[in-house]
Scaffold this motif. Structure first.
Motif, PDB file in Angstrom:
ATOM      1  N   PRO A  96       0.798  -1.234   0.000  1.00  8.20           N
ATOM      2  CA  PRO A  96       0.000   0.000   0.000  1.00  8.20           C
ATOM      3  C   PRO A  96       0.826   1.277   0.000  1.00  8.20           C
ATOM      4  N   SER A 108       6.465   2.380   5.293  1.00  5.20           N
ATOM      5  CA  SER A 108       5.749   1.687   6.359  1.00  5.20           C
ATOM      6  C   SER A 108       6.645   0.628   6.974  1.00  5.20           C
ATOM      7  N   THR A 130       4.966  -2.864   6.691  1.00  7.37           N
ATOM      8  CA  THR A 130       5.065  -3.404   5.334  1.00  7.37           C
ATOM      9  C   THR A 130       6.467  -3.938   5.065  1.00  7.37           C
ATOM     10  N   GLN A 165      -1.375   3.891  -1.666  1.00 12.28           N
ATOM     11  CA  GLN A 165      -2.692   4.119  -1.053  1.00 12.28           C
ATOM     12  C   GLN A 165      -3.711   4.721  -2.038  1.00 12.28           C
ATOM     13  N   ARG A 188      -6.540   3.662  -4.790  1.00 15.10           N
ATOM     14  CA  ARG A 188      -7.333   2.500  -5.181  1.00 15.10           C
ATOM     15  C   ARG A 188      -7.194   2.187  -6.670  1.00 15.10           C
ATOM     16  N   ARG A 242      -5.824  -2.414   2.002  1.00 14.07           N
ATOM     17  CA  ARG A 242      -6.543  -1.481   2.868  1.00 14.07           C
ATOM     18  C   ARG A 242      -8.018  -1.848   2.903  1.00 14.07           C
ATOM     19  N   GLU A 243      -8.558  -2.228   1.757  1.00 12.78           N
ATOM     20  CA  GLU A 243      -9.955  -2.613   1.647  1.00 12.78           C
ATOM     21  C   GLU A 243     -10.138  -3.482   0.407  1.00 12.78           C
ATOM     22  N   GLN A 280      -6.252  -7.741   5.999  1.00 10.84           N
ATOM     23  CA  GLN A 280      -7.692  -7.526   6.070  1.00 10.84           C
ATOM     24  C   GLN A 280      -8.404  -8.865   5.882  1.00 10.84           C
ATOM     25  N   GLN A 319     -11.993   3.426   6.366  1.00 14.21           N
ATOM     26  CA  GLN A 319     -11.780   2.784   5.070  1.00 14.21           C
ATOM     27  C   GLN A 319     -10.783   1.638   5.214  1.00 14.21           C
ATOM     28  N   ASP A 320      -9.819   1.827   6.125  1.00 11.69           N
ATOM     29  CA  ASP A 320      -8.916   0.737   6.495  1.00 11.69           C
ATOM     30  C   ASP A 320      -9.583  -0.009   7.639  1.00 11.69           C
TER      31      ASP A 320
END
Length: 326
Positions: free
Chosen positions: A66, A70, A73, A98, A100, A123-124, A145, A184-185
């Motif tokens: 993402p 991080s 990550t 990040q 979409r 994230r989603e 997720q 959203q996350d």
């Protein structure tokens, strides 16, 4: 027209298992017999050209991350890289930043590259994600997720939030400030927060103010500078360790003593929490282990071995110097 998805649903197996079956891959005898029967009854005829493309072994795994900055990550990637090398797989790593649309484009690009499977640090999962994944006809594994009907590996984020809340209550704290991120996350933005809020329900006289901030330390720092002077909280919960580090910096700038003025805790178990003063209490996650297990699980799917659709990894409360009894 009957599709491979129809066959998978009737058989109660993953689409990747049907793909292995059609390409004479490794499938259990019982599953093969079940699929033989369904294919015969439905009159399903596979696309010969598509099968010939799929039969080509590339020894490549696609990975979609993402963002680049991080710590979690990077730890997951180190585990993926270690296990991929041991398993003689090459990696193609793409970054969605990040975004979409960029993430969806990365999925399609990796499919076009004929990778044998894809690992997505998500994230989603939207309906557009699901369509791409269903149409890909290759093993797909979502990390971070939970994803219904898609193989996924996630952390026990709700439980982690609950543990932090229980710990703070046991220390005698009743007034809280929670720095979260967008729902959203779902894991970081929703489950951690909901677990924390649930842990307070049986305790009277608690107050909670929730502030939605960002994964960015710079943004979180500024939000903390604005919020802390108006807060009566004795305990500040931060949805990530990076946010906790930013809040601690803001506290120092405002000349607040931590943990005497208020306690601070985060989520992640990042190494950086040991190199600030005071060191930060945190929920530690097995990021590298997730990366290792992700390659193990994806390899099983590539070879036609069924695995559970959902795998949950544990977490651990690590108490350091940023939290005290009230």
């Amino acid at each position: 027209m009957v599709t491979i998805n129809d066959i998978a649903r009737q058989a109660g197996v993953a689409k990747s298992t049907v793909s292995r079956y059609l390409n004479n891959g490794s499938v259990s005898l019982a599953t093969r017999e079940k699929l033989d029967k369904i294919v015969k009854e439905t009159g399903y005829t596979p696309n010969t050209f598509a099968r010939s493309l799929k039969a080509t072994k590339t020894n490549m795994i696609g990975v979609i991350i993402p963002r680049l900055n991080s710590a979690s990550t990077n730890e997951v990637l180190s585990g993926i890289d270690q296990k991929a090398r041991e398993s003689e797989y090459d990696l193609i790593i793409t970054n969605s930043n990040q975004d979409r649309e960029r993430e969806l484009g990365n999925i399609q690009t990796l499919i076009n590259q004929k990778v044998e499977g894809i690992i997505l640090l998500a994230r989603e999962i939207t309906e557009r994600h699901r369509k791409l994944i269903n149409d890909a006809n290759i093993p797909f594994l979502v990390l971070g997720q939970k994803a219904e009907a898609i193989h996924s590996m996630a952390y026990s984020d709700y439980e982690a939030g609950y543990k932090i809340g229980q710990y703070a209550i046991e220390l005698g704290h009743r007034d809280f400030l929670f720095f979260g991120v967008s729902e959203q996350d779902k894991a970081v933005g929703l489950e951690r927060k909901n677990g924390f809020l649930e842990s307070l329900k049986d305790t009277t006289d608690t107050t909670v103010k929730i502030i939605e901030t960002s994964f960015s330390k710079k943004v979180a720092y500024q939000d903390a500078i604005d919020a802390l002077p108006n807060s009566k909280a004795s305990y500040v919960v931060c949805a990530t360790d990076n946010i906790a580090i930013a809040v601690l910096k803001a506290a120092v700038e405002l000349k607040y003593s931590v943990p005497e003025k208020f306690s601070i805790s985060g989520f992640g178990g990042y190494e950086e929490t040991d190199y600030v003063q005071p060191t930060i209490t945190t929920m530690s996650y097995p990021y590298k282990e997730m990366g290792i297990q992700a390659v193990e699980n994806l390899t099983k799917l590539v070879n036609g071995i069924d695995i559970p659709y959902e795998t949950l990894l544990p977490n651990e409360l690590i108490v350091k110097n940023s939290t005290i009894k009230r």
